[in-house]
Design an enzyme around this catalytic site. Structure first.
Site, PDB file in Angstrom:
ATOM      1  N   HIS A   1      -1.066  -0.043  -9.873  1.00  0.00           N
ATOM      2  CA  HIS A   1      -1.718  -0.988  -8.946  1.00  0.00           C
ATOM      3  C   HIS A   1      -2.195  -2.237  -9.704  1.00  0.00           C
ATOM      4  O   HIS A   1      -3.376  -2.575  -9.684  1.00  0.00           O
ATOM      5  CB  HIS A   1      -2.896  -0.313  -8.220  1.00  0.00           C
ATOM      6  CG  HIS A   1      -3.269  -1.001  -6.936  1.00  0.00           C
ATOM      7  ND1 HIS A   1      -3.562  -0.328  -5.775  1.00  0.00           N
ATOM      8  CD2 HIS A   1      -3.399  -2.327  -6.638  1.00  0.00           C
ATOM      9  CE1 HIS A   1      -3.874  -1.190  -4.821  1.00  0.00           C
ATOM     10  NE2 HIS A   1      -3.776  -2.424  -5.321  1.00  0.00           N
TER      11      HIS A   1
ATOM     12  N   ARG B   1       0.853  -1.186   0.000  1.00  0.00           N
ATOM     13  CA  ARG B   1       0.000   0.000   0.000  1.00  0.00           C
ATOM     14  C   ARG B   1       0.896   1.245   0.000  1.00  0.00           C
ATOM     15  O   ARG B   1       1.958   1.255   0.634  1.00  0.00           O
ATOM     16  CB  ARG B   1      -0.899   0.039   1.242  1.00  0.00           C
ATOM     17  CG  ARG B   1      -2.023  -0.991   1.220  1.00  0.00           C
ATOM     18  CD  ARG B   1      -3.096  -0.652   0.163  1.00  0.00           C
ATOM     19  NE  ARG B   1      -4.187  -1.610   0.166  1.00  0.00           N
ATOM     20  CZ  ARG B   1      -4.276  -2.654  -0.656  1.00  0.00           C
ATOM     21  NH1 ARG B   1      -3.341  -2.879  -1.559  1.00  0.00           N
ATOM     22  NH2 ARG B   1      -5.321  -3.460  -0.594  1.00  0.00           N
TER      23      ARG B   1
HETATM   24  P1  NDP Z   1      -1.257 -11.744   4.769  1.00  0.00           P
HETATM   25  O1  NDP Z   1      -2.251 -11.218   5.745  1.00  0.00           O
HETATM   26  O2  NDP Z   1      -1.372 -13.149   4.312  1.00  0.00           O
HETATM   27  O3  NDP Z   1       0.221 -11.599   5.392  1.00  0.00           O
HETATM   28  C1  NDP Z   1       0.618 -10.435   6.040  1.00  0.00           C
HETATM   29  C2  NDP Z   1       2.057 -10.587   6.522  1.00  0.00           C
HETATM   30  O4  NDP Z   1       2.480  -9.353   7.079  1.00  0.00           O
HETATM   31  C3  NDP Z   1       2.200 -11.642   7.636  1.00  0.00           C
HETATM   32  O5  NDP Z   1       3.404 -12.344   7.488  1.00  0.00           O
HETATM   33  C4  NDP Z   1       2.257 -10.782   8.901  1.00  0.00           C
HETATM   34  O6  NDP Z   1       2.978 -11.348   9.969  1.00  0.00           O
HETATM   35  C5  NDP Z   1       2.989  -9.570   8.385  1.00  0.00           C
HETATM   36  N1  NDP Z   1       2.730  -8.409   9.252  1.00  0.00           N
HETATM   37  C6  NDP Z   1       1.541  -7.826   9.527  1.00  0.00           C
HETATM   38  N2  NDP Z   1       1.712  -6.812  10.393  1.00  0.00           N
HETATM   39  C7  NDP Z   1       3.040  -6.767  10.669  1.00  0.00           C
HETATM   40  C8  NDP Z   1       3.830  -5.945  11.516  1.00  0.00           C
HETATM   41  N3  NDP Z   1       3.310  -4.968  12.249  1.00  0.00           N
HETATM   42  N4  NDP Z   1       5.153  -6.195  11.561  1.00  0.00           N
HETATM   43  C9  NDP Z   1       5.706  -7.198  10.835  1.00  0.00           C
HETATM   44  N5  NDP Z   1       4.998  -8.016  10.008  1.00  0.00           N
HETATM   45  C10 NDP Z   1       3.691  -7.796   9.952  1.00  0.00           C
HETATM   46  O7  NDP Z   1      -1.252 -10.739   3.557  1.00  0.00           O
HETATM   47  P2  NDP Z   1      -1.037 -11.053   1.996  1.00  0.00           P
HETATM   48  O8  NDP Z   1       0.298 -11.666   1.820  1.00  0.00           O
HETATM   49  O9  NDP Z   1      -2.199 -11.761   1.447  1.00  0.00           O
HETATM   50  O10 NDP Z   1      -1.104  -9.574   1.387  1.00  0.00           O
HETATM   51  C11 NDP Z   1      -0.232  -8.554   1.815  1.00  0.00           C
HETATM   52  C12 NDP Z   1      -0.723  -7.221   1.285  1.00  0.00           C
HETATM   53  O11 NDP Z   1      -0.486  -7.112  -0.107  1.00  0.00           O
HETATM   54  C13 NDP Z   1      -2.230  -6.969   1.400  1.00  0.00           C
HETATM   55  O12 NDP Z   1      -2.591  -6.578   2.707  1.00  0.00           O
HETATM   56  C14 NDP Z   1      -2.451  -5.864   0.391  1.00  0.00           C
HETATM   57  O13 NDP Z   1      -2.322  -4.606   1.008  1.00  0.00           O
HETATM   58  C15 NDP Z   1      -1.317  -6.058  -0.601  1.00  0.00           C
HETATM   59  N6  NDP Z   1      -1.825  -6.442  -1.927  1.00  0.00           N
HETATM   60  C16 NDP Z   1      -1.529  -5.643  -2.991  1.00  0.00           C
HETATM   61  C17 NDP Z   1      -1.961  -5.977  -4.252  1.00  0.00           C
HETATM   62  C18 NDP Z   1      -1.590  -5.151  -5.435  1.00  0.00           C
HETATM   63  O14 NDP Z   1      -2.081  -5.407  -6.532  1.00  0.00           O
HETATM   64  N7  NDP Z   1      -0.696  -4.191  -5.304  1.00  0.00           N
HETATM   65  C19 NDP Z   1      -2.779  -7.163  -4.485  1.00  0.00           C
HETATM   66  C20 NDP Z   1      -2.999  -7.962  -3.317  1.00  0.00           C
HETATM   67  C21 NDP Z   1      -2.540  -7.587  -2.076  1.00  0.00           C
HETATM   68  P3  NDP Z   1       2.504 -12.723  10.677  1.00  0.00           P
HETATM   69  O15 NDP Z   1       2.817 -13.814   9.662  1.00  0.00           O
HETATM   70  O16 NDP Z   1       3.347 -12.820  11.882  1.00  0.00           O
HETATM   71  O17 NDP Z   1       1.041 -12.589  10.934  1.00  0.00           O
HETATM   72  C1  OXD Z   2      -5.670  -6.276  -2.985  1.00  0.00           C
HETATM   73  C2  OXD Z   2      -5.356  -5.266  -3.982  1.00  0.00           C
HETATM   74  O1  OXD Z   2      -5.411  -6.030  -1.812  1.00  0.00           O
HETATM   75  O2  OXD Z   2      -5.770  -5.416  -5.136  1.00  0.00           O
HETATM   76  O3  OXD Z   2      -6.184  -7.341  -3.369  1.00  0.00           O
HETATM   77  O4  OXD Z   2      -4.639  -4.312  -3.687  1.00  0.00           O
END
Ligand code: NDP
Ligand code: OXD
Length: 309
Positions: free
Chosen positions: A272, A224
């Site tokens: 994006h 993000r």
């Molecule tokens: P998940 O919820 O599966 O994983 C999130 C990861 O971030 C976990 O490993 C978690 O740790 C870690 N995390 C969360 N908070 C913290 C923190 N404060 N400090 C350290 N680590 C932290 O998310 P996804 O992998 O599915 O997606 C990640 C992000 O990608 C989404 O939230 C979205 O914003 C973005 N996205 C962007 C897209 C695009 O097209 N640009 C498309 C899809 C997603 P833990 O394992 O310990 O819980």
């Molecule tokens: C998502 C995105 O979070 O598209 O899936 O950014």
């Protein structure tokens, strides 16, 4: 069964068609501002307007057509106390792997510099980077981050990852929490942000943390825009501390016309698109989860509101 559907892009017809083929018993109700609609059992949304929340009073669950949840959790207590269920993969993880592997290879093989040289008509081989020093550090080792790490492992980059809870992943040096952040950043040559946007991760990549990356580091942000303090990133790129950035997400999207990122050749901008929602896969997954909920079975990808992801 009635499903309330909202699409910010206004393209609803193919979604209705896909739902009709996998859940023929369901009526899909299209939300339109100011138009009353019958109570629905489920809602399928992405980034809904506040006015839609009034229509969620009777839903049993809210499904999101994306992986990130910040655009819904921002409504906080105005949301009904029902499960919020995000997409799990549905074709996004491989897209993310493609995008990030491309960015890392482009920097490692210096294609960004060759592109700039070619524009000036320069034919000049550059020294190869030492792969052993070209560490890739992924922030966030969730559904998407894990897949990205897997794909990079094939190229032999030294890999590291940072998450909230400590992980133990073969071939990845894992760091966690505030205590592990400095060491993670100091040894990361290509920083890949794959974190959810939460209270704790907003502005995480501001000057103080970005400066901990080694001289000549690269930044890839596919999470993000609000993870990154944009003026700080630009300052560090102009100062030469950060060699380049590949950014798919921005504080304001579409990235406004006059934004200075457009004029910085060391910043690659994409709109994006790193992992797009694939409609048919998403509808099939949501339909499967609705079936599970109706049968009283557990469903994956439930959002933890307290955690923020
Ligand atoms: P998940 O919820 O599966 O994983 C999130 C990861 O971030 C976990 O490993 C978690 O740790 C870690 N995390 C969360 N908070 C913290 C923190 N404060 N400090 C350290 N680590 C932290 O998310 P996804 O992998 O599915 O997606 C990640 C992000 O990608 C989404 O939230 C979205 O914003 C973005 N996205 C962007 C897209 C695009 O097209 N640009 C498309 C899809 C997603 P833990 O394992 O310990 O819980
Ligand atoms: C998502 C995105 O979070 O598209 O899936 O950014």
């Amino acid at each position: 069964m009635r499903i309330l559907l909202h699409r910010a892009d206004g393209v609803t017809e193919p979604w209705v068609r896909d739902f009709a083929s996998v859940l023929p018993q369901a009526e899909v109700v299209l939300w339109q501002e100011g138009v009353p609609c019958a109570p629905c059992d489920y809602a399928v949304l992405w980034s809904p307007p506040a006015a839609l929340l009034d229509h969620l009073a009777k839903v049993k669950a809210i499904f999101l057509t994306g992986a990130g949840v910040d655009a819904i959790l921002k409504f906080g207590d105005a949301l009904p106390p029902v499960p919020i269920i995000r997409l799990g993969d549905a074709g996004m993880a491989i897209q993310m792997a493609e995008y990030v592997a491309h960015a890392v290879l482009r920097y490692y093989r210096r294609f960004d510099e060759y592109e700039r040289q070619a524009r000036r008509g320069v034919w000049s081989p550059l020294p190869q980077f030492d792969k052993a020093q070209f560490t890739v550090g992924v922030m966030g080792m969730g559904m998407l981050g894990r897949r990205v790490l897997d794909s990079l492992a094939h190229f032999g980059f030294p890999l590291r990852g940072w998450s909230r809870s400590q992980k133990d992943i073969d071939g990845v040096t894992c760091f966690s929490g505030d205590d592990g952040l400095d060491e993670f950043l100091r040894g990361t040559r290509v920083l890949v942000c794959m974190l959810p946007l939460t209270h704790d991760t907003t502005n995480l990549l501001a000057r103080a943390n970005l400066s901990k990356l080694p001289e000549g580091a690269y930044v890839v942000n596919v999470a993000r825009g609000a993870h990154v303090a944009e003026p700080d990133l630009l300052t560090l790129i102009r100062a030469g501390h950060i060699a380049g950035a590949t950014l798919d997400v921005f504080r304001n999207e579409p990235l406004p016309g006059p934004h200075p990122f457009w004029d910085e050749p060391r910043i690659t901008i994409t709109p994006h698109i790193s992992a797009l929602t694939l409609r048919s896969e998403s509808v099939a997954q949501i339909a499967g989860k609705i079936g599970a909920l109706e049968r009283g079975e557990p469903v994956a990808d439930m959002v933890d509101r307290a955690r923020g992801y």
